[in-house]
Write an enzyme that holds these catalytic residues in place. Structure first.
Site, PDB file in Angstrom:
ATOM      1  CG  ASP A  64      -2.060  -1.038   1.329  1.00  0.00           C
ATOM      2  OD1 ASP A  64      -2.082  -1.151   0.012  1.00  0.00           O
ATOM      3  OD2 ASP A  64      -2.922  -1.128   2.181  1.00  0.00           O
ATOM      4  CE  LYS A 121      -6.941   8.070  -1.267  1.00  0.00           C
ATOM      5  NZ  LYS A 121      -7.764   7.955  -0.433  1.00  0.00           N
ATOM      6  CG  MET A 181      -7.367   7.678   7.534  1.00  0.00           C
ATOM      7  SD  MET A 181      -8.713   6.493   6.723  1.00  0.00           S
ATOM      8  CE  MET A 181      -9.180   6.132   8.364  1.00  0.00           C
TER       9      MET A 181
HETATM   10  C1  LIG Z   1      -6.225   4.186   6.474  1.00  0.00           C
HETATM   11  S1  LIG Z   1      -5.885   4.294   7.921  1.00  0.00           S
HETATM   12  C2  LIG Z   1      -4.075   2.765   8.298  1.00  0.00           C
HETATM   13  C3  LIG Z   1      -3.430   3.135   9.199  1.00  0.00           C
HETATM   14  C4  LIG Z   1      -2.753   1.988   9.827  1.00  0.00           C
HETATM   15  N1  LIG Z   1      -3.104   0.874   9.742  1.00  0.00           N
HETATM   16  C5  LIG Z   1      -2.150   2.248  11.399  1.00  0.00           C
HETATM   17  O1  LIG Z   1      -1.664   1.010  11.811  1.00  0.00           O
HETATM   18  O2  LIG Z   1      -1.081   3.097  11.548  1.00  0.00           O
HETATM   19  C6  LIG Z   1      -4.227   5.904   7.538  1.00  0.00           C
HETATM   20  C7  LIG Z   1      -3.793   6.320   8.312  1.00  0.00           C
HETATM   21  O3  LIG Z   1      -3.144   6.409   8.822  1.00  0.00           O
HETATM   22  C8  LIG Z   1      -2.327   7.932   9.929  1.00  0.00           C
HETATM   23  N2  LIG Z   1      -1.334   7.567   9.555  1.00  0.00           N
HETATM   24  C9  LIG Z   1       0.049   6.128   8.743  1.00  0.00           C
HETATM   25  N3  LIG Z   1       0.807   6.413   8.929  1.00  0.00           N
HETATM   26  C10 LIG Z   1       1.382   7.844   9.102  1.00  0.00           C
HETATM   27  C11 LIG Z   1       2.352   8.092   9.886  1.00  0.00           C
HETATM   28  N4  LIG Z   1       3.777   7.723   9.265  1.00  0.00           N
HETATM   29  N5  LIG Z   1       2.057   9.955   9.853  1.00  0.00           N
HETATM   30  C12 LIG Z   1       1.014   9.720  10.984  1.00  0.00           C
HETATM   31  N6  LIG Z   1      -0.162   9.642  10.068  1.00  0.00           N
HETATM   32  C13 LIG Z   1      -0.603   8.636  10.002  1.00  0.00           C
HETATM   33  C14 LIG Z   1      -3.137   8.600   8.751  1.00  0.00           C
HETATM   34  O4  LIG Z   1      -3.993   9.778   9.467  1.00  0.00           O
HETATM   35  C15 LIG Z   1      -3.701   8.015   7.783  1.00  0.00           C
HETATM   36  O5  LIG Z   1      -4.654   9.010   6.750  1.00  0.00           O
END
Ligand SMILES: C[S@@+](CC[C@H](N)C(=O)[O-])C[C@H]1O[C@@H](n2cnc3c(N)ncnc32)[C@H](O)[C@@H]1O
Length: 263
Positions: free
Chosen positions: A39, A60, A173
């Site tokens: 992803d 995406k 998100m």
């Molecule tokens: C579809 S969710 C997936 C979350 C993922 N499964 C997790 O456990 O971190 C995606 C969201 O996770 C957050 N996110 C993921 N990685 C991030 C990072 N390195 N820094 C800040 N936010 C992050 C953001 O809010 C992003 O829009």
């Protein structure tokens, strides 16, 4: 020639961004993979461990999905039948807003064997990496992890409930709903409540802003903070030594510093 390997899917959490925050078990799964489907939030440095795998990006980019979720589900089944071991590499933890369980449910209907390797979710790993302790004795007895955007593209109702509690609230998100979130907090809590927003946490492109419910929208605009980011709201945000020095460095003469009564 028909593949003699048993069709298998391992859903693997890649951690929040820094390549070193993946688990040993995840690296072993990558080394053993025949196919890796990954992803957008996955650090591509990790793909070097997939030494013998066919690698496919299914995430995406620039707002466009390379594959729909239905196509990904079908791809996993067909790749597993053709090549054997498919690793589905996802950002953070695959079961925290990661649709990992949906993929498992789908492929099991086709007799594909499944396994899960947990990852460090951004919800936990990103605050910790900037020194925010989500729970803290006498300050926060619990924390909520909430999506800012539900499958109906609406703000989760849980934000209303959470904003009435003393819990630390972590919103994923949520950047497109920031104004809505702020107005809920203004209604239910105080303007002085600390809030931190961290974009690309643990990566070398990380950016963060720290302020209060009153000041944060302006700070986000000034610093051009956008997705992917996590929003952390609660008193614990001000009790962080790393962020205290961040406040001093960036906002010494600003009102947020005074609001928080930092020494
Ligand atoms: C579809 S969710 C997936 C979350 C993922 N499964 C997790 O456990 O971190 C995606 C969201 O996770 C957050 N996110 C993921 N990685 C991030 C990072 N390195 N820094 C800040 N936010 C992050 C953001 O809010 C992003 O829009």
């Amino acid at each position: 020639m028909r593949n003699s390997k048993i069709p298998k899917l391992t859903i693997v959490g890649a951690g929040p961004g820094d390549a070193e925050l993946i688990t040993l078990k995840a690296i072993k799964a990558l080394e053993n993979a025949d196919v890796v489907l990954y992803d957008a939030l996955v650090n591509e440095e990790l793909l070097q461990y997939a030494v013998k795998a066919e690698i496919v990006f299914v995430g995406k980019r620039l707002g466009c999905h390379a594959y729909t979720q239905d196509q990904i589900n079908e791809l996993i089944v067909s790749m597993a039948n053709r090549f054997g071991h498919v690793v589905r590499l996802k950002g953070g933890d695959p079961f925290v807003f990661g649709r990992g369980s949906e993929e498992i449910e789908y492929v099991e209907k086709f007799g594909v064997e499944t396994a899960v390797v947990p990852g460090i979710s951004s919800a936990l790993g990103v605050p910790a990496s900037v020194g925010i302790s989500l729970t803290q004795r006498q300050v926060a007895e619990s924390f909520w992890v909430i999506t800012g955007t539900t499958s109906n593209h609406e703000l989760s109702k849980d934000v209303y409930l959470a904003s009435k509690s003393a819990a630390t609230v972590v919103i994923l998100m949520g950047m497109h709903k920031l104004e809505e979130i702020i107005s809920i907090y203004k209604e239910n809590r105080t303007d002085d409540l600390p809030i931190a927003i961290i974009q690309n946490g643990t990566k070398n492109t990380e950016q963060k802003v720290v302020g209060t419910i009153r000041s944060i929208t302006k700070l986000v605009a000034e610093n051009k903070i956008s997705s992917p980011a996590i929003i952390v709201i609660g008193e614990v945000v001000k009790n962080t030594s790393k962020l205290t020095s961040y406040f001093q460095e960036h906002f010494e003469d600003e009102f947020i510093f005074q609001n928080l009564n930092l020494e």
